[in-house]
Design a protein around this motif. Structure first.
Motif, PDB file in Angstrom:
ATOM      1  N   VAL A  81       0.842  -1.199   0.000  1.00  0.00           N
ATOM      2  CA  VAL A  81       0.000   0.000   0.000  1.00  0.00           C
ATOM      3  C   VAL A  81       0.880   1.253   0.000  1.00  0.00           C
ATOM      4  O   VAL A  81       0.630   2.199  -0.759  1.00  0.00           O
ATOM      5  CB  VAL A  81      -0.965  -0.010   1.217  1.00  0.00           C
ATOM      6  CG1 VAL A  81      -1.612   1.344   1.430  1.00  0.00           C
ATOM      7  CG2 VAL A  81      -2.017  -1.091   1.031  1.00  0.00           C
ATOM      8  N   HIS A  82       1.935   1.252   0.835  1.00  0.00           N
ATOM      9  CA  HIS A  82       2.846   2.400   0.877  1.00  0.00           C
ATOM     10  C   HIS A  82       3.558   2.567  -0.470  1.00  0.00           C
ATOM     11  O   HIS A  82       3.710   3.696  -0.962  1.00  0.00           O
ATOM     12  CB  HIS A  82       3.877   2.258   1.996  1.00  0.00           C
ATOM     13  CG  HIS A  82       3.304   2.411   3.376  1.00  0.00           C
ATOM     14  ND1 HIS A  82       2.692   3.563   3.802  1.00  0.00           N
ATOM     15  CD2 HIS A  82       3.244   1.545   4.425  1.00  0.00           C
ATOM     16  CE1 HIS A  82       2.295   3.420   5.044  1.00  0.00           C
ATOM     17  NE2 HIS A  82       2.608   2.194   5.455  1.00  0.00           N
ATOM     18  N   GLN A  83       3.974   1.458  -1.062  1.00  0.00           N
ATOM     19  CA  GLN A  83       4.652   1.516  -2.354  1.00  0.00           C
ATOM     20  C   GLN A  83       3.711   2.062  -3.431  1.00  0.00           C
ATOM     21  O   GLN A  83       4.117   2.869  -4.268  1.00  0.00           O
ATOM     22  CB  GLN A  83       5.158   0.120  -2.772  1.00  0.00           C
ATOM     23  CG  GLN A  83       6.302  -0.403  -1.954  1.00  0.00           C
ATOM     24  CD  GLN A  83       7.576   0.387  -2.192  1.00  0.00           C
ATOM     25  OE1 GLN A  83       7.840   0.839  -3.294  1.00  0.00           O
ATOM     26  NE2 GLN A  83       8.359   0.577  -1.140  1.00  0.00           N
TER      27      GLN A  83
ATOM     28  N   LEU B 215       2.070   6.467  -6.844  1.00  0.00           N
ATOM     29  CA  LEU B 215       1.062   7.438  -7.278  1.00  0.00           C
ATOM     30  C   LEU B 215       1.590   8.865  -7.120  1.00  0.00           C
ATOM     31  O   LEU B 215       1.424   9.700  -8.032  1.00  0.00           O
ATOM     32  CB  LEU B 215      -0.231   7.247  -6.475  1.00  0.00           C
ATOM     33  CG  LEU B 215      -1.416   8.103  -6.881  1.00  0.00           C
ATOM     34  CD1 LEU B 215      -1.811   7.804  -8.328  1.00  0.00           C
ATOM     35  CD2 LEU B 215      -2.591   7.846  -5.959  1.00  0.00           C
ATOM     36  N   LYS B 216       2.245   9.141  -5.988  1.00  0.00           N
ATOM     37  CA  LYS B 216       2.845  10.467  -5.787  1.00  0.00           C
ATOM     38  C   LYS B 216       3.856  10.771  -6.881  1.00  0.00           C
ATOM     39  O   LYS B 216       3.874  11.865  -7.445  1.00  0.00           O
ATOM     40  CB  LYS B 216       3.560  10.546  -4.431  1.00  0.00           C
ATOM     41  CG  LYS B 216       2.695  10.879  -3.272  1.00  0.00           C
ATOM     42  CD  LYS B 216       3.578  10.989  -2.029  1.00  0.00           C
ATOM     43  CE  LYS B 216       2.769  11.175  -0.785  1.00  0.00           C
ATOM     44  NZ  LYS B 216       3.632  11.259   0.403  1.00  0.00           N
ATOM     45  N   LEU B 217       4.731   9.782  -7.163  1.00  0.00           N
ATOM     46  CA  LEU B 217       5.745   9.981  -8.189  1.00  0.00           C
ATOM     47  C   LEU B 217       5.103  10.200  -9.558  1.00  0.00           C
ATOM     48  O   LEU B 217       5.558  11.059 -10.333  1.00  0.00           O
ATOM     49  CB  LEU B 217       6.703   8.780  -8.239  1.00  0.00           C
ATOM     50  CG  LEU B 217       7.680   8.671  -7.072  1.00  0.00           C
ATOM     51  CD1 LEU B 217       8.453   7.354  -7.156  1.00  0.00           C
ATOM     52  CD2 LEU B 217       8.637   9.847  -7.053  1.00  0.00           C
ATOM     53  N   GLN B 218       4.058   9.467  -9.866  1.00  0.00           N
ATOM     54  CA  GLN B 218       3.369   9.661 -11.140  1.00  0.00           C
ATOM     55  C   GLN B 218       2.775  11.065 -11.226  1.00  0.00           C
ATOM     56  O   GLN B 218       2.843  11.715 -12.266  1.00  0.00           O
ATOM     57  CB  GLN B 218       2.268   8.611 -11.331  1.00  0.00           C
ATOM     58  CG  GLN B 218       2.796   7.239 -11.679  1.00  0.00           C
ATOM     59  CD  GLN B 218       1.691   6.205 -11.763  1.00  0.00           C
ATOM     60  OE1 GLN B 218       0.572   6.414 -11.298  1.00  0.00           O
ATOM     61  NE2 GLN B 218       2.008   5.054 -12.368  1.00  0.00           N
ATOM     62  N   GLN B 219       2.200  11.529 -10.116  1.00  0.00           N
ATOM     63  CA  GLN B 219       1.633  12.881 -10.100  1.00  0.00           C
ATOM     64  C   GLN B 219       2.737  13.918 -10.278  1.00  0.00           C
ATOM     65  O   GLN B 219       2.571  14.889 -11.029  1.00  0.00           O
ATOM     66  CB  GLN B 219       0.867  13.118  -8.798  1.00  0.00           C
ATOM     67  CG  GLN B 219      -0.429  12.351  -8.711  1.00  0.00           C
ATOM     68  CD  GLN B 219      -1.085  12.448  -7.345  1.00  0.00           C
ATOM     69  OE1 GLN B 219      -0.467  12.883  -6.377  1.00  0.00           O
ATOM     70  NE2 GLN B 219      -2.346  12.033  -7.267  1.00  0.00           N
ATOM     71  N   GLU B 220       3.866  13.708  -9.598  1.00  0.00           N
ATOM     72  CA  GLU B 220       4.982  14.646  -9.735  1.00  0.00           C
ATOM     73  C   GLU B 220       5.525  14.628 -11.163  1.00  0.00           C
ATOM     74  O   GLU B 220       5.838  15.689 -11.730  1.00  0.00           O
ATOM     75  CB  GLU B 220       6.096  14.305  -8.733  1.00  0.00           C
ATOM     76  CG  GLU B 220       5.749  14.651  -7.295  1.00  0.00           C
ATOM     77  CD  GLU B 220       6.854  14.283  -6.315  1.00  0.00           C
ATOM     78  OE1 GLU B 220       8.003  14.078  -6.743  1.00  0.00           O
ATOM     79  OE2 GLU B 220       6.553  14.200  -5.116  1.00  0.00           O
ATOM     80  N   ILE B 221       5.625  13.446 -11.744  1.00  0.00           N
ATOM     81  CA  ILE B 221       6.085  13.346 -13.133  1.00  0.00           C
ATOM     82  C   ILE B 221       5.120  14.070 -14.060  1.00  0.00           C
ATOM     83  O   ILE B 221       5.544  14.796 -14.963  1.00  0.00           O
ATOM     84  CB  ILE B 221       6.263  11.860 -13.538  1.00  0.00           C
ATOM     85  CG1 ILE B 221       7.469  11.259 -12.820  1.00  0.00           C
ATOM     86  CG2 ILE B 221       6.399  11.707 -15.048  1.00  0.00           C
ATOM     87  CD1 ILE B 221       7.604   9.761 -12.985  1.00  0.00           C
ATOM     88  N   SER B 222       3.835  13.874 -13.826  1.00  0.00           N
ATOM     89  CA  SER B 222       2.831  14.560 -14.651  1.00  0.00           C
ATOM     90  C   SER B 222       2.959  16.075 -14.501  1.00  0.00           C
ATOM     91  O   SER B 222       2.902  16.822 -15.490  1.00  0.00           O
ATOM     92  CB  SER B 222       1.412  14.128 -14.260  1.00  0.00           C
ATOM     93  OG  SER B 222       1.218  12.778 -14.548  1.00  0.00           O
ATOM     94  N   THR B 223       3.157  16.526 -13.259  1.00  0.00           N
ATOM     95  CA  THR B 223       3.317  17.967 -13.009  1.00  0.00           C
ATOM     96  C   THR B 223       4.570  18.479 -13.719  1.00  0.00           C
ATOM     97  O   THR B 223       4.536  19.536 -14.375  1.00  0.00           O
ATOM     98  CB  THR B 223       3.414  18.226 -11.495  1.00  0.00           C
ATOM     99  OG1 THR B 223       2.250  17.713 -10.849  1.00  0.00           O
ATOM    100  CG2 THR B 223       3.552  19.707 -11.196  1.00  0.00           C
TER     101      THR B 223
END
Length: 138
Positions: free
Chosen positions: A88-90, A95-103
């Motif tokens: 779950v943490h991974q 998801l955070k990394l994907q959002q940051e990459i998208s940003t």
């Protein structure tokens, strides 16, 4: 005593001695047989004791195996729970990394567009400067 009587008495004595010998042997065999019967009873009792001890050992072994199974099952469940939490943490981190990459991709695209706009403006300015030599004089 006549010879016949002597022979009969001798036969009787011989037979009597033989019978006494046979009776003594039978008596000894009877004593040995009773001893063997007692020994057999002892062995049977000992075997019964051994069987009960074996059953007791089997019960103890099964009990210990049950305890070990329960401990292993508990540890396995604990490990599975930890793995699920880690997963779950991974997933949250991913998801955070994907959002940051998208940003970052969006920011990169915005910067690229701004650079293109600035390059166009520079080109336009260069074109304007090239056509009007006094455009920047005050």
């Amino acid at each position: 005593m006549s010879q016949e009587e002597y022979a009969l008495a001798n036969d009787y004595n011989t037979n009597s001695a033989f019978l006494n010998s046979v009776l003594q042997k039978l008596s000894r065999l009877d004593i040995e047989l009773k001893g063997l019967q007692d020994m057999f009873k002892d062995c049977k009792t000992s075997a019964g004791d051994t069987e009960s001890q074996r059953q007791e050992v089997d019960v103890n072994i099964n009990h210990e195996l049950d305890i070990i199974r329960k401990e292993l099952y508990t540890k396995l469940n604990s490990m599975l729970d930890q793995l699920k939490q880690h997963q779950v943490h991974q997933q949250a981190d991913a998801l955070k990394l994907q959002q940051e990459i998208s940003t970052l991709k969006k920011e990169k695209l915005d910067l690229y567009q701004k650079i293109n706009e600035l390059q166009k403006r520079i080109q336009d300015m260069e074109m304007t400067i090239g056509q009007d030599p006094g455009a920047f004089k005050n």
